[in-house]
Design a protein around this motif. Structure first.
Motif, PDB file in Angstrom:
ATOM      1  N   ALA A  35      22.160 -21.806  25.426  1.00 12.93           N
ATOM      2  CA  ALA A  35      21.335 -20.605  25.464  1.00 12.93           C
ATOM      3  C   ALA A  35      20.734 -20.388  26.841  1.00 12.93           C
ATOM      4  CB  ALA A  35      20.216 -20.717  24.433  1.00 12.93           C
ATOM      5  N   TRP A  36      20.289 -19.178  27.025  1.00 13.40           N
ATOM      6  CA  TRP A  36      19.506 -18.810  28.198  1.00 13.40           C
ATOM      7  C   TRP A  36      18.149 -18.289  27.736  1.00 13.40           C
ATOM      8  CZ3 TRP A  36      20.996 -19.801  33.115  1.00 13.40           C
ATOM      9  CH2 TRP A  36      22.352 -20.095  33.333  1.00 13.40           C
ATOM     10  N   PHE A  37      17.123 -18.766  28.404  1.00 14.81           N
ATOM     11  CA  PHE A  37      15.767 -18.277  28.229  1.00 14.81           C
ATOM     12  C   PHE A  37      15.263 -17.818  29.589  1.00 14.81           C
ATOM     13  CE2 PHE A  37      14.536 -19.630  23.919  1.00 14.81           C
ATOM     14  CZ  PHE A  37      15.607 -20.443  23.596  1.00 14.81           C
ATOM     15  N   ARG A  38      14.171 -17.103  29.594  1.00 15.34           N
ATOM     16  CA  ARG A  38      13.575 -16.715  30.870  1.00 15.34           C
ATOM     17  C   ARG A  38      12.056 -16.711  30.747  1.00 15.34           C
ATOM     18  NH1 ARG A  38      15.474 -10.317  31.082  1.00 15.34           N
ATOM     19  NH2 ARG A  38      14.000  -9.532  29.486  1.00 15.34           N
ATOM     20  N   GLN A  39      11.433 -16.866  31.892  1.00 16.04           N
ATOM     21  CA  GLN A  39       9.968 -16.862  31.922  1.00 16.04           C
ATOM     22  C   GLN A  39       9.510 -16.135  33.166  1.00 16.04           C
ATOM     23  OE1 GLN A  39       8.142 -20.735  31.607  1.00 16.04           O
ATOM     24  NE2 GLN A  39       6.216 -19.840  30.898  1.00 16.04           N
ATOM     25  N   ALA A  40       8.779 -15.061  32.948  1.00 14.29           N
ATOM     26  CA  ALA A  40       8.202 -14.285  34.037  1.00 14.29           C
ATOM     27  C   ALA A  40       6.796 -14.809  34.316  1.00 14.29           C
ATOM     28  CB  ALA A  40       8.157 -12.811  33.653  1.00 14.29           C
ATOM     29  N   PRO A  41       6.281 -14.569  35.515  1.00 11.50           N
ATOM     30  CA  PRO A  41       4.936 -15.054  35.858  1.00 11.50           C
ATOM     31  C   PRO A  41       3.890 -14.553  34.867  1.00 11.50           C
ATOM     32  CG  PRO A  41       6.070 -14.282  37.813  1.00 11.50           C
ATOM     33  CD  PRO A  41       6.932 -13.908  36.647  1.00 11.50           C
ATOM     34  N   GLY A  42       3.085 -15.473  34.372  1.00 12.82           N
ATOM     35  CA  GLY A  42       2.023 -15.115  33.451  1.00 12.82           C
ATOM     36  C   GLY A  42       2.460 -14.833  32.035  1.00 12.82           C
ATOM     37  N   LYS A  43       3.744 -15.038  31.754  1.00 17.42           N
ATOM     38  CA  LYS A  43       4.255 -14.764  30.403  1.00 17.42           C
ATOM     39  C   LYS A  43       4.861 -16.033  29.812  1.00 17.42           C
ATOM     40  CE  LYS A  43       5.231  -9.855  31.019  1.00 17.42           C
ATOM     41  NZ  LYS A  43       6.234  -8.769  30.839  1.00 17.42           N
ATOM     42  N   GLU A  44       5.020 -16.017  28.489  1.00 17.70           N
ATOM     43  CA  GLU A  44       5.645 -17.150  27.822  1.00 17.70           C
ATOM     44  C   GLU A  44       7.159 -17.102  27.998  1.00 17.70           C
ATOM     45  OE1 GLU A  44       2.398 -18.079  24.313  1.00 17.70           O
ATOM     46  OE2 GLU A  44       4.461 -17.583  23.789  1.00 17.70           O
ATOM     47  N   ARG A  45       7.757 -18.266  27.828  1.00 15.24           N
ATOM     48  CA  ARG A  45       9.207 -18.339  27.898  1.00 15.24           C
ATOM     49  C   ARG A  45       9.796 -17.558  26.727  1.00 15.24           C
ATOM     50  NH1 ARG A  45      11.803 -24.024  29.525  1.00 15.24           N
ATOM     51  NH2 ARG A  45      10.140 -23.663  31.035  1.00 15.24           N
ATOM     52  N   GLU A  46      10.821 -16.750  27.004  1.00 12.43           N
ATOM     53  CA  GLU A  46      11.404 -15.926  25.962  1.00 12.43           C
ATOM     54  C   GLU A  46      12.916 -16.101  25.894  1.00 12.43           C
ATOM     55  OE1 GLU A  46      10.835 -11.736  26.561  1.00 12.43           O
ATOM     56  OE2 GLU A  46      11.924 -11.711  28.465  1.00 12.43           O
ATOM     57  N   PHE A  47      13.425 -15.947  24.699  1.00  9.75           N
ATOM     58  CA  PHE A  47      14.856 -16.050  24.434  1.00  9.75           C
ATOM     59  C   PHE A  47      15.593 -14.888  25.083  1.00  9.75           C
ATOM     60  CE2 PHE A  47      18.758 -16.664  22.239  1.00  9.75           C
ATOM     61  CZ  PHE A  47      19.151 -15.428  21.764  1.00  9.75           C
ATOM     62  N   VAL A  48      16.752 -15.185  25.661  1.00  7.47           N
ATOM     63  CA  VAL A  48      17.611 -14.152  26.233  1.00  7.47           C
ATOM     64  C   VAL A  48      18.924 -14.049  25.444  1.00  7.47           C
ATOM     65  CG1 VAL A  48      18.928 -13.426  28.268  1.00  7.47           C
ATOM     66  CG2 VAL A  48      16.644 -14.451  28.543  1.00  7.47           C
ATOM     67  N   SER A  49      19.610 -15.189  25.301  1.00 13.43           N
ATOM     68  CA  SER A  49      20.911 -15.155  24.638  1.00 13.43           C
ATOM     69  C   SER A  49      21.336 -16.558  24.265  1.00 13.43           C
ATOM     70  CB  SER A  49      21.961 -14.542  25.575  1.00 13.43           C
ATOM     71  OG  SER A  49      23.235 -14.518  24.968  1.00 13.43           O
ATOM     72  N   TYR A  50      22.137 -16.681  23.196  1.00 14.52           N
ATOM     73  CA  TYR A  50      22.779 -17.962  22.903  1.00 14.52           C
ATOM     74  C   TYR A  50      24.229 -17.743  22.495  1.00 14.52           C
ATOM     75  CZ  TYR A  50      22.248 -17.406  17.756  1.00 14.52           C
ATOM     76  OH  TYR A  50      22.312 -16.974  16.455  1.00 14.52           O
ATOM     77  N   ILE A  51      24.991 -18.822  22.623  1.00 12.89           N
ATOM     78  CA  ILE A  51      26.359 -18.859  22.132  1.00 12.89           C
ATOM     79  C   ILE A  51      26.508 -20.157  21.355  1.00 12.89           C
ATOM     80  CG2 ILE A  51      27.216 -19.844  24.330  1.00 12.89           C
ATOM     81  CD1 ILE A  51      29.850 -18.256  23.798  1.00 12.89           C
ATOM     82  N   SER A  52      27.037 -20.065  20.150  1.00 16.93           N
ATOM     83  CA  SER A  52      27.095 -21.220  19.258  1.00 16.93           C
ATOM     84  C   SER A  52      28.063 -22.271  19.782  1.00 16.93           C
ATOM     85  CB  SER A  52      27.518 -20.786  17.856  1.00 16.93           C
ATOM     86  OG  SER A  52      28.843 -20.257  17.896  1.00 16.93           O
ATOM     87  N   TRP A  53      27.984 -23.492  19.174  1.00 12.07           N
ATOM     88  CA  TRP A  53      28.846 -24.590  19.632  1.00 12.07           C
ATOM     89  C   TRP A  53      30.318 -24.237  19.509  1.00 12.07           C
ATOM     90  CZ3 TRP A  53      25.693 -24.664  15.377  1.00 12.07           C
ATOM     91  CH2 TRP A  53      26.325 -24.723  14.137  1.00 12.07           C
ATOM     92  N   SER A  54      30.671 -23.406  18.529  1.00 12.63           N
ATOM     93  CA  SER A  54      32.067 -23.017  18.353  1.00 12.63           C
ATOM     94  C   SER A  54      32.465 -21.859  19.257  1.00 12.63           C
ATOM     95  CB  SER A  54      32.317 -22.605  16.904  1.00 12.63           C
ATOM     96  OG  SER A  54      31.628 -21.398  16.625  1.00 12.63           O
ATOM     97  N   GLY A  55      31.463 -21.204  19.812  1.00  9.58           N
ATOM     98  CA  GLY A  55      31.730 -20.008  20.597  1.00  9.58           C
ATOM     99  C   GLY A  55      31.928 -18.771  19.751  1.00  9.58           C
ATOM    100  N   GLY A  56      31.849 -18.941  18.430  1.00  7.14           N
ATOM    101  CA  GLY A  56      32.127 -17.828  17.542  1.00  7.14           C
ATOM    102  C   GLY A  56      30.960 -16.903  17.306  1.00  7.14           C
ATOM    103  N   ASN A  57      29.777 -17.379  17.593  1.00  7.88           N
ATOM    104  CA  ASN A  57      28.582 -16.561  17.371  1.00  7.88           C
ATOM    105  C   ASN A  57      27.767 -16.437  18.647  1.00  7.88           C
ATOM    106  OD1 ASN A  57      28.843 -16.126  14.483  1.00  7.88           O
ATOM    107  ND2 ASN A  57      28.427 -18.311  14.284  1.00  7.88           N
ATOM    108  N   THR A  58      27.337 -15.224  18.924  1.00 12.60           N
ATOM    109  CA  THR A  58      26.450 -14.981  20.048  1.00 12.60           C
ATOM    110  C   THR A  58      25.279 -14.139  19.573  1.00 12.60           C
ATOM    111  OG1 THR A  58      27.660 -12.990  20.713  1.00 12.60           O
ATOM    112  CG2 THR A  58      28.307 -15.065  21.763  1.00 12.60           C
ATOM    113  N   ALA A  59      24.196 -14.213  20.310  1.00 12.11           N
ATOM    114  CA  ALA A  59      23.019 -13.401  20.003  1.00 12.11           C
ATOM    115  C   ALA A  59      22.336 -13.028  21.310  1.00 12.11           C
ATOM    116  CB  ALA A  59      22.060 -14.156  19.102  1.00 12.11           C
ATOM    117  N   TYR A  60      21.673 -11.894  21.283  1.00 10.09           N
ATOM    118  CA  TYR A  60      20.988 -11.399  22.470  1.00 10.09           C
ATOM    119  C   TYR A  60      19.620 -10.860  22.093  1.00 10.09           C
ATOM    120  CZ  TYR A  60      25.665 -11.496  24.535  1.00 10.09           C
ATOM    121  OH  TYR A  60      26.896 -11.892  24.983  1.00 10.09           O
ATOM    122  N   ALA A  61      18.685 -10.997  23.006  1.00 14.43           N
ATOM    123  CA  ALA A  61      17.408 -10.321  22.848  1.00 14.43           C
ATOM    124  C   ALA A  61      17.657  -8.820  22.927  1.00 14.43           C
ATOM    125  CB  ALA A  61      16.442 -10.752  23.941  1.00 14.43           C
ATOM    126  N   SER A  62      16.872  -8.063  22.210  1.00 13.01           N
ATOM    127  CA  SER A  62      17.078  -6.617  22.182  1.00 13.01           C
ATOM    128  C   SER A  62      16.932  -6.011  23.570  1.00 13.01           C
ATOM    129  CB  SER A  62      16.097  -5.962  21.221  1.00 13.01           C
ATOM    130  OG  SER A  62      14.752  -6.277  21.582  1.00 13.01           O
TER     131      SER A  62
END
Length: 123
Positions: A35-62
């Motif tokens: 997965a990828w997460f990101r953190q901007a100054p003064g903000k909490e770490r937030e989810f960006v995207s993941y790809i499952s161990w099989s590569g068959g499933n992905t998800a993205y932040a809106s």
């Protein structure tokens, strides 16, 4: 020793593109959701995207859906994030993370983290 090493960050103008890569020294890379997460100054770490161990499933932040694409290479033990149509609000430190046989958007699910790479989008 497990290491996740990100690369590819930098400065880009709004509307531009940038590609991030994460090299993972995981013995069983194919057992990990990446997965990828990101953190901007003064903000909490937030989810960006993941790809499952099989590569068959992905998800993205809106906020990035339709602009970012995650992929993984099992031969090279790498995960990539292609970021297009970048906006100033995408400015953050981007972190690569790995979760063993789990999938989700919560940071607590992830066992290993990289040191992060800075992405700065100028307006």
């Amino acid at each position: 020793q497990v290491q996740l090493v990100e690369s590819g960050g930098g400065l880009v103008q709004a509307g531009g593109s940038l590609g991030l890569s994460c090299a993972a020294s995981l013995r069983t890379f194919s057992s990990y959701t990446m997965a990828w997460f990101r953190q901007a100054p003064g903000k909490e770490r937030e989810f960006v995207s993941y790809i499952s161990w099989s590569g068959g499933n992905t998800a993205y932040a809106s906020s990035v859906k339709g602009r970012f694409t995650i992929s993984r290479d099992y031969a090279k033990n790498t995960v990539s994030l292609q970021m297009n149509s970048l906006k100033p609000e995408d400015t953050a430190v981007y972190y690569c993370a790995a979760a063993l046989i789990r999938t989700g958007t919560a940071p607590l699910l992830y066992n290993y983290w990289g040191q992060g790479t800075q992405v700065t989008v100028s307006s």
